[in-house]
Scaffold this motif. Structure first.
Motif, short mmCIF file in Angstrom:
data_model
loop_
_atom_site.label_atom_id
_atom_site.label_comp_id
_atom_site.label_asym_id
_atom_site.label_seq_id
_atom_site.Cartn_x
_atom_site.Cartn_y
_atom_site.Cartn_z
N VAL A 136 -0.43 -3.71 -0.75
CA VAL A 136 0.81 -3.05 -0.31
C VAL A 136 0.57 -2.26 0.97
CG1 VAL A 136 1.79 -2.96 -2.62
CG2 VAL A 136 0.43 -1.02 -1.79
N ARG A 157 4.48 3.24 -1.73
CA ARG A 157 3.72 1.99 -1.79
C ARG A 157 2.79 1.98 -3.00
NH1 ARG A 157 3.14 -1.16 3.00
NH2 ARG A 157 4.58 -0.46 4.62
N ALA A 161 2.73 -0.71 -6.04
CA ALA A 161 1.52 -1.41 -6.47
C ALA A 161 1.29 -1.25 -7.97
CB ALA A 161 0.30 -0.88 -5.69
N LEU A 191 8.76 -4.86 1.64
CA LEU A 191 7.53 -4.99 0.87
C LEU A 191 7.85 -5.28 -0.60
CD1 LEU A 191 4.45 -4.59 0.36
CD2 LEU A 191 4.95 -2.15 0.09
N ARG A 195 6.83 -8.71 -2.44
CA ARG A 195 5.83 -8.71 -3.50
C ARG A 195 6.40 -9.22 -4.82
NH1 ARG A 195 1.64 -9.84 -3.11
NH2 ARG A 195 0.92 -8.74 -4.97
#
Length: 339
Positions: A136, A157, A161, A191, A195
């Motif tokens: 990340v 972040r 994660a 992000l 992800r």
């Protein structure tokens, strides 16, 4: 249950004594999609998310059905919820600082999360935690820092994660970029959606940010006063809303620029935007009939004032409004007079 549906919510009620904050909500979350839930403060978005997670406020009563595969989540015992956490369900909270322990290094917290689900050695757990943080965008030399040594964006972040450590089936992100600057918000949502797509995870996004929904979501569920107002594919709902409430939200949002939508009115009032008149109702004193009627330009004194509209589904769109067929193509213009 439809094999394409990950979670099926039916007739969900979240009550505080005699006060119903979520009132008969039904919707599906499909596998692999990004479903955004939007609405003004008090619409019941976060309470719906907490009910799905099995984390309602202590004083709340939850009834209805929340079906996830073979599991019924509504009223499920702690043992069932504990078995689902990590592998099936995860949360990206609004406030990353309060979600992280201030006295433990970030990597150690992720390693502990790894070992809470998987029986692995401490060494392997630390390696997986470090790899997850690097994925990340947190540099290897920062993974041993404490949360207060991270910026707000880095903390967010880290919780992203942590939520994705075990590639859960569903991640619920509740206002995950609040208090971030616009550029950091964009990067974090890019992000998160990247992800979740990479891991095959479904994302339920709770937000007030309509430009964010336009750019990142596949479908949108619009809530008002604890009920569904409208649901459907983002492009269709944003281009041609069917519920007056949705039209008002879109009219009042700064959606110009990339992907300008046809339902937005011409800006004849300088930089000011139209707005929905009035305020959302207090759940302790809801009006009879349609809760949006006192603010709605299409409301009448008969049906709207006395009977709440039940959701109607046509093709891939659902709407709860007595007069949705009367909503004009330039529906945002209905709210210009409120400027």
């Amino acid at each position: 249950m439809n094999p394409e549906v990950l979670v099926s919510v039916r007739d969900l009620h979240v009550s505080f004594g005699a006060v119903e904050a979520v009132r008969g909500l039904s919707f599906d979350v499909r596998k692999g999609e990004v479903l955004a839930v939007v609405g003004e403060s008090g619409a019941g978005k976060s309470l719906t998310a907490r009910a799905l997670l099995g984390m309602p406020p202590r004083q709340a009563s939850v009834t209805g059905s929340i079906q996830m595969g073979p599991y019924e989540l509504a009223g499920a015992p702690r043992s069932v919820r504990a078995a689902l956490w990590g592998r099936q369900l995860a949360l990206v909270p609004q406030d990353a600082l309060s979600a992280l322990s201030p006295v433990h290094r970030v990597a150690d917290q992720l390693a502990a999360a790894v070992r809470s689900v998987d029986e692995v050695s401490r060494k392997e757990a630390r390696a997986r935690a470090k790899a997850a943080l690097e994925e990340v965008g947190i540099p290897a030399d920062r993974t041993r820092a404490y949360p207060h040594e991270f910026s707000g964006g880095m903390r967010q972040r880290a919780v992203i994660a942590m939520a994705l450590l075990h590639s859960p089936a569903l991640v619920i992100a509740d206002e995950p970029t609040t208090a971030q600057d616009p550029e950091t918000q964009r990067r974090l949502l890019d992000l998160l959606t990247h992800r979740t797509e990479a891991t095959g995870t479904t994302l339920l996004l709770i937000t007030h940010d309509l430009p964010m929904v336009r750019d990142h979501a596949d479908r949108v569920l619009v809530m008002y006063a604890g009920r569904l107002a409208e649901e459907g594919p983002v492009e269709e709902v944003f281009t041609r809303p069917r519920a007056p409430y949705t039209a008002g939200l879109l009219a009042s949002a700064p959606l110009q620029g990339r992907g300008e939508l046809r339902n937005q009115p011409r800006r004849t009032h300088g930089i000011r935007l139209p707005s929905i008149p009035g305020t959302p109702p207090n759940p302790t004193n809801l009006p009879p009939g349609c809760a949006f009627a006192p603010r709605c330009p299409l409301a009448d004194a008969t049906r709207c004032a006395t009977a709440h509209p039940e959701p109607e589904t046509h093709n891939n769109r659902t709407v709860a409004c007595h007069h949705w067929r009367k909503l004009p193509a330039n529906s945002a213009e209905l709210f210009l007079e409120s400027v």
